[in-house]
Design an enzyme around this catalytic site. Structure first.
Site, PDB file in Angstrom:
ATOM      1  N   CYS A  86      48.662  66.002 -10.196  1.00 34.50           N
ATOM      2  CA  CYS A  86      48.567  67.020  -9.151  1.00 34.50           C
ATOM      3  C   CYS A  86      49.559  66.896  -7.996  1.00 34.50           C
ATOM      4  O   CYS A  86      50.359  67.807  -7.760  1.00 34.50           O
ATOM      5  CB  CYS A  86      47.140  67.057  -8.613  1.00 34.50           C
ATOM      6  SG  CYS A  86      46.406  65.408  -8.434  1.00 34.50           S
ATOM      7  N   HIS A 103      47.488  68.486  -0.888  1.00 27.84           N
ATOM      8  CA  HIS A 103      47.857  67.321  -1.699  1.00 27.84           C
ATOM      9  C   HIS A 103      49.287  66.828  -1.507  1.00 27.84           C
ATOM     10  O   HIS A 103      49.842  66.140  -2.376  1.00 27.84           O
ATOM     11  CB  HIS A 103      47.593  67.582  -3.190  1.00 27.84           C
ATOM     12  CG  HIS A 103      46.688  66.550  -3.780  1.00 27.84           C
ATOM     13  ND1 HIS A 103      46.469  66.409  -5.116  1.00 27.84           N
ATOM     14  CD2 HIS A 103      45.946  65.592  -3.179  1.00 27.84           C
ATOM     15  CE1 HIS A 103      45.632  65.419  -5.323  1.00 27.84           C
ATOM     16  NE2 HIS A 103      45.296  64.911  -4.152  1.00 27.84           N
TER      17      HIS A 103
END
Ligand SMILES: *[C@@H]1O[C@H](CO)[C@@H](O)[C@H](O)[C@H]1NC(C)=O
Length: 482
Positions: A39, A102
């Site tokens: 991710c 993220h």
């Protein structure tokens, strides 16, 4: 989400009518990839247009390890990276991220410091619940300040019930409507993460899929995509809005039947086999992209950077290597450009695809110690000499597959054949050129410290003091197991 989770890609339960319709009304990309099988690096690459090895979203604490941004990560997206929203801002766009960021949770790395005008969502994965003593619950931000925390203010129940996807949808629709009413160009990065463990869906979707909770989640995401597209249509801006659907890495096959599908592709998330990086991708732009098209362009999420910049009429930076290519012609005229695709795991170039051929320079699934503990990145798919548990160096004689004929990477082309010799002769100079021009960025994912966790995010002192006390600093090299 995995390549094989969409009805249009053959998922047998056919539970994605909206995504299937989006593909029917637009262009399906069966050969589209994330820039990384995990991710954080994948998202950093999407937003910077650059491979993680260049933008710093990797670790060199150990060889070929997947690293990301857990709560104790010290690093984040470097200020020198020019992110997509920073480019689009020059063309007058208002930029919003909804969902998971993220790219670093410490304040200097936040979306509003890197080109976004608005944010509703979280800096990290929605792992938890935590006790707020050894580990704080992940904050949810509204713009630059914390609006609450997952599990406390933004509930995710043990049975998987949560309204978060619906909240993220509402945020998207409100943003679209408000930009439209101001006749204001917009970029919406709708980065939801309900298919990530722990899975969640809202009550109306729970128990509705033939595939269990994971399928409920996919159904809810499919529903929300339908709402976003129908809103654009009803506002009358569909022919002026490019929508691109994709995923940041392959389905988590290690979660077995709860982890989604990568279709015919080998292994999944965390690996540089096709299942780890081939993504379910669809482009939709009525009036510009003709309906019912399939493009076999080898595409990368990094191409969105270059493509959207071109469509918005802004130049991409020329003082650095940008790995994305423009897909404007692909979208508008369904032409293809040959380009090499580089598969990295941490600091190691693992494989290269050119045309139908993929050459593995290194193979690795995970260590035999992890595997013996039950962590299997390739359940039911052990292929001798391919899904190796030792990091195996093939760089002097790469493992070669024709992934058009053999999408499951099961049948290596024998090194004695004329085909092998010819293809390797073409691929080797491309690899050599890539590596000799490569200037790795400073690794951002090497250091961890419990003191930097989300103890006291900006805004925690408002609405009844929600700040937690940080433990003393204990700076260490992060440990990345795989
Ligand atoms: C979701 O929203 C509904 C309607 O407002 C509410 O009844 C329910 O408790 C919420 N569920 C969770 C898990 O927060």
């Amino acid at each position: 989400m995995g390549w094989g989770d969409l009805g249009v890609f053959g998922e047998p339960n056919k539970e994605t009518p909206n995504l299937d319709q989006m593909a029917a009304d637009g262009m399906l990309f069966p050969d589209f990839y994330s820039a990384n099988p995990l991710c954080s690096p994948s998202r950093a690459a999407l937003l910077s247009g650059r491979l993680p090895i260049r933008n710093g979203f990797y670790s060199d604490n150990a060889h070929a390890r997947n690293a990301y941004t857990p709560q104790d990560i010290v690093g984040g997206i470097p200020d020198e990276e020019i992110l997509l929203p920073e480019l689009l801002k020059k063309a007058g766009y208002i930029n919003k991220i909804v969902g998971k960021w993220h790219l670093g949770h410490r304040a200097q790395y936040h979306p509003l410091k890197h080109g976004f005008d608005e944010w509703f969502g979280a800096p990290n994965c929605h792992f938890g619940p935590y006790d707020d003593k050894t580990t704080p619950n992940i904050p949810v931000y509204r713009n630059a300040e914390m609006a609450g925390r997952y599990y406390e203010d933004f509930k995710i129940e043990k049975n998987g019930e949560s309204n978060l996807t619906q909240m993220y949808l509402q945020e998207a629709l409100t943003f679209l409507q408000s930009q439209h009413s101001k006749d204001q160009p917009f970029f919406l990065y709708w980065a939801v993460d309900a298919t990530h463990d722990p899975l969640y869906a809202s009550k109306p979707f729970l128990g509705t899929s033939r595939r269990g909770l994971y399928g409920d989640v996919v159904r809810e995401l499919d529903y929300t995509i339908g709402k976003i597209l129908s809103t654009l249509i009803s506002m009358g801006v569909a022919n002026n809005t490019l929508v691109f659907f994709s995923s940041d890495n392959g389905a988590a096959t290690y979660s077995k039947e709860a982890g989604g599908s990568n279709g015919p592709f080998l292994c999944g998330k965390e690996t540089t086999f096709e299942g780890g990086m081939r993504e379910p991708s669809i482009a939709w732009w009525p009036g510009h992209i003709k309906p019912r098209q399939v493009s076999h362009q080898v595409g990368s999420l990094m191409d969105l950077y270059t493509t959207l910049a071109e469509l918005a009429g802004v130049d991409i930076p020329t003082d650095r290597q940008i790995d994305g290519i423009s897909l404007v012609n692909t979208l508008l005229t369904n032409t293809e450009k040959e380009r090499p695709l580089f598969y990295y795991r941490g600091n190691q170039l693992m494989a290269v695809r050119i045309g139908p051929y993929k050459a593995h320079l290194w193979t690795w699934t995970n260590s035999i110690e992890e595997f013996n503990k039950g962590v299997n990145f390739c359940p039911g798919e052990e292929i001798p000499g391919v899904t190796t548990h030792n990091q195996t160096d093939h760089s002097s004689q790469p493992l070669l597959f024709n992934i058009n004929k053999d999408p499951g990477e099961k049948y290596p082309i024998r090194s004695t054949t004329a085909e092998y010799k010819q293809v390797i002769q073409n691929i080797m100079p491309v690899i050599k050129e890539h590596l000799s021009n490569l200037k790795p960025g400073k690794p951002q994912l090497n250091f961890c410290d419990p003191a930097v966790m989300n103890w006291a995010p900006p805004g925690c002192d408002k609405n009844g003091n929600r700040c937690l006390k940080a433990p003393p600093s204990n700076l260490k090299k992060c440990v990345w197991d795989h």
